[in-house]
Design an enzyme around this catalytic site. Structure first.
Site, short mmCIF file in Angstrom:
data_model
loop_
_atom_site.label_atom_id
_atom_site.label_comp_id
_atom_site.label_asym_id
_atom_site.label_seq_id
_atom_site.Cartn_x
_atom_site.Cartn_y
_atom_site.Cartn_z
N HIS A 17 45.91 31.63 11.17
CA HIS A 17 45.97 30.16 11.07
C HIS A 17 45.32 29.73 9.76
CE1 HIS A 17 45.64 25.93 12.16
NE2 HIS A 17 46.56 26.21 13.06
N ASP A 70 50.97 29.46 19.15
CA ASP A 70 52.34 29.94 19.36
C ASP A 70 52.44 31.29 20.05
OD1 ASP A 70 52.77 28.40 16.29
OD2 ASP A 70 53.83 27.81 18.10
C1 SDX Z 1 51.19 26.66 13.49
O1 SDX Z 1 48.40 24.09 10.36
C2 SDX Z 1 48.47 23.98 11.60
O2 SDX Z 1 47.66 23.32 12.24
C3 SDX Z 1 49.67 24.68 12.25
C4 SDX Z 1 49.73 24.63 13.76
C5 SDX Z 1 49.89 23.23 14.26
O3 SDX Z 1 49.48 22.97 15.40
O4 SDX Z 1 50.52 22.43 13.55
O5 SDX Z 1 48.56 25.19 14.31
C6 SDX Z 1 50.93 25.42 14.27
O6 SDX Z 1 51.95 26.61 12.56
C7 SDX Z 1 50.42 27.91 13.85
C8 SDX Z 1 50.77 29.12 12.90
C9 SDX Z 1 52.09 29.72 13.40
N1 SDX Z 1 52.52 30.78 12.42
C10 SDX Z 1 52.47 32.07 12.75
O7 SDX Z 1 52.01 32.52 13.79
C11 SDX Z 1 53.11 32.98 11.71
C12 SDX Z 1 52.22 34.18 11.48
N2 SDX Z 1 50.99 33.71 10.82
C13 SDX Z 1 50.93 33.77 9.41
O8 SDX Z 1 52.05 33.81 8.66
C14 SDX Z 1 49.69 33.16 8.78
O9 SDX Z 1 48.63 33.56 9.54
C15 SDX Z 1 49.66 31.66 8.57
C16 SDX Z 1 50.79 31.23 7.73
C17 SDX Z 1 49.67 30.95 9.86
C18 SDX Z 1 48.35 31.36 7.88
O10 SDX Z 1 48.35 32.03 6.73
P1 SDX Z 1 47.05 31.99 5.78
O11 SDX Z 1 45.83 31.49 6.45
O12 SDX Z 1 47.47 31.33 4.52
O13 SDX Z 1 46.78 33.48 5.58
P2 SDX Z 1 47.30 34.22 4.33
O14 SDX Z 1 48.79 34.10 4.29
O15 SDX Z 1 46.51 33.76 3.14
O16 SDX Z 1 46.90 35.69 4.70
C19 SDX Z 1 45.55 36.14 4.57
C20 SDX Z 1 45.65 37.64 4.86
C21 SDX Z 1 46.80 38.30 4.08
O17 SDX Z 1 46.47 39.67 3.96
P3 SDX Z 1 45.82 40.13 2.51
O18 SDX Z 1 46.73 39.59 1.42
O19 SDX Z 1 44.44 39.53 2.50
O20 SDX Z 1 45.80 41.64 2.60
O21 SDX Z 1 45.96 37.83 6.25
C22 SDX Z 1 47.24 38.43 6.37
C23 SDX Z 1 47.95 38.22 5.05
O22 SDX Z 1 48.92 39.23 4.83
N3 SDX Z 1 47.90 37.75 7.46
C24 SDX Z 1 48.56 38.38 8.42
C25 SDX Z 1 48.98 37.37 9.29
N4 SDX Z 1 48.57 36.19 8.84
C26 SDX Z 1 47.90 36.42 7.70
N5 SDX Z 1 48.83 39.68 8.60
C27 SDX Z 1 49.55 39.98 9.71
N6 SDX Z 1 49.99 39.09 10.60
C28 SDX Z 1 49.73 37.76 10.43
N7 SDX Z 1 50.16 36.88 11.29
#
Ligand code: SDX
Length: 394
Positions: free
Chosen positions: A272, A329
């Site tokens: 998140h 989710d």
């Molecule tokens: C919602 O904003 C809100 O409030 C949204 C929401 C709402 O009520 O409106 O809460 C609803 O959208 C919830 C999120 C739903 N999305 C997912 O579940 C999709 C999977 N999650 C990710 O794609 C990700 O976690 C995000 C997009 C939600 C958040 O991304 P961030 O905080 O920007 O994290 P990042 O992309 O900067 O990643 C940081 C690290 C990275 O690894 P490194 O580059 O440090 O090695 O964490 C890893 C990412 O690769 N990472 C994940 C991951 N999420 C981040 N690795 C594996 N699985 C994941 N889900």
């Protein structure tokens, strides 16, 4: 408290807005609507009561709730010409695409009430959106399965009416399942607002140009469609089905996620932008999932896979070090599937829940005298000035 933070890229990122609607503490896993903790609202309030709270700022009196509910009930019908609107879509149209188009089209039927600065017009547009979006959502589903669209039944409650329009057929009376109504009502409440997430920021940005409420909410629906945002609940189910079809080896899938060879392979429903702790909504959804799925004659094997995934991830350094926890989710899709919704309707259910939040945030923005048209700036990293080269010389 100026909302200014200095990011590690060295430039200041200002808070996108000042709001009094929803408070989130991402580290502590706190979520409050107008100061009320989400756990108390989930247990004791209803979706419509919490929608009133988000939109008007206070919990309603009995008379206010009765008036809000009955005004919504009396606007659930779509204009007859709008019912034909659905004939124009292919049967396999994604319901989110139908929803965003139909919400935008509502502004063509109510051109007399689009003025964002006329409180009466904003009020009737609020009621029309709350009332008609469930009807549109159910019609998008009926279109996809080739079944007749049912007219709303105003003797039913908000969620009951939606479930009946979605799953009812003219030939037989629809039997309301009180547990499904109670659980879906809570799920909509849990999704109702979440401060400046991607789709809500979109609603505010579009509305900041003084675009009408229907146009702004339609833009929010499109932002929510993406798999990194609201589309994640559909992506979680598809992820669990892939794991199951690949033999159910959860550890193997987790290794693929950590290898990051395929950047698209993420643990959907995890992580998140704000919560760096367990999303308080996810804990409530998980409990509901166990309640709903526990009643099923044949347990859903995907629930077991989801719980295994959660257990592995919560003890794995890769996820713990990146503060990746289940978000809202992760478990919702399992409940929606158990209720009979196809995966393509999952994000529509998210939109149904988020609607009052979008409306509340748009109203707060449009009524704020400090609001200016959204105009983010950029860090330019392109070419410096250079002269035009005639094509002959390129
Ligand atoms: C919602 O904003 C809100 O409030 C949204 C929401 C709402 O009520 O409106 O809460 C609803 O959208 C919830 C999120 C739903 N999305 C997912 O579940 C999709 C999977 N999650 C990710 O794609 C990700 O976690 C995000 C997009 C939600 C958040 O991304 P961030 O905080 O920007 O994290 P990042 O992309 O900067 O990643 C940081 C690290 C990275 O690894 P490194 O580059 O440090 O090695 O964490 C890893 C990412 O690769 N990472 C994940 C991951 N999420 C981040 N690795 C594996 N699985 C994941 N889900």
């Amino acid at each position: 408290d100026t909302g200014q933070v200095t990011l590690d890229t060295g430039f200041v990122n200002t808070a996108s807005c000042v709001s009094s609607i929803t408070y989130i503490d991402g580290d502590a896993g706190i979520l409050r609507y107008r100061g009320y903790p989400i756990e108390q609202l989930a247990e004791r309030s209803t979706f419509l009561e919490s929608s009133y709270l988000l939109i008007h700022g206070e919990l309603p009196t009995p008379a206010q709730l009765e008036d809000f509910t009955s005004r919504i009930q009396h606007h659930t019908l779509l204009h007859e010409e709008m019912r034909r609107f659905f004939d124009g879509f292919p049967r396999d149209a994604h319901p989110m695409a139908v929803l965003s188009s139909a919400v935008s089209a509502l502004s063509t039927f109510y051109q007399d009430s689009l003025n964002p600065f006329d409180q009466e017009q904003v009020e009737i547009s609020t009621i029309r959106l709350m009332a008609k979006v469930p009807t549109i959502a159910s019609y998008a589903y009926k279109k996809a399965i080739g079944q007749p669209m049912l007219y709303p039944d105003n003797s039913l409650g908000y969620v009951e009416n939606f479930l009946r329009m979605t799953f009812g057929v003219p030939a037989t009376p629809y039997e309301i399942d009180p547990v499904a109504v109670k659980v879906l009502d809570m799920l909509l409440l849990l999704h109702a607002d979440h401060e400046q997430n991607c789709s809500t920021s979109t609603v505010r940005l579009v509305g900041s140009s003084q675009a009408n409420l229907f146009a702004s909410v339609s833009a929010g629906v499109n932002a929510l469609f993406g798999p990194l945002h609201g589309g994640a609940n559909q992506a979680v189910l598809e992820m669990l089905q892939v794991i199951r079809e690949d033999g159910g080896d959860v550890a193997k899938f987790v290794s693929r996620v950590k290898d990051k060879k395929d950047t698209a392979t993420r643990l959907m429903g995890f992580g998140h932008r704000v919560y760096k702790n367990y999303d308080p909504r996810a804990a409530l959804v998980k409990k509901a999932a166990q309640e709903v799925l526990g009643r099923m004659a044949k347990p859903d094997p995907l629930l077991d896979l989801a719980m295994q995934l959660e257990e592995i991830a919560l003890s794995d350094e890769y996820f713990v070090s990146r503060k990746l926890y289940p978000n809202v989710d992760f478990y919702t899709g399992l409940i929606y599937k158990a209720m009979g919704f196809p995966t393509t309707m999952f994000t529509v259910l998210f939109a149904l829940g988020r609607l009052p939040g979008w409306i509340a945030q748009w109203r707060e923005m449009i009524n704020d005298p400090e609001t200016k048209i959204g105009r983010p700036r950029q860090v330019y990293i392109g070419y410096g000035a250079r002269d035009y080269a005639p094509i002959a010389g390129r």
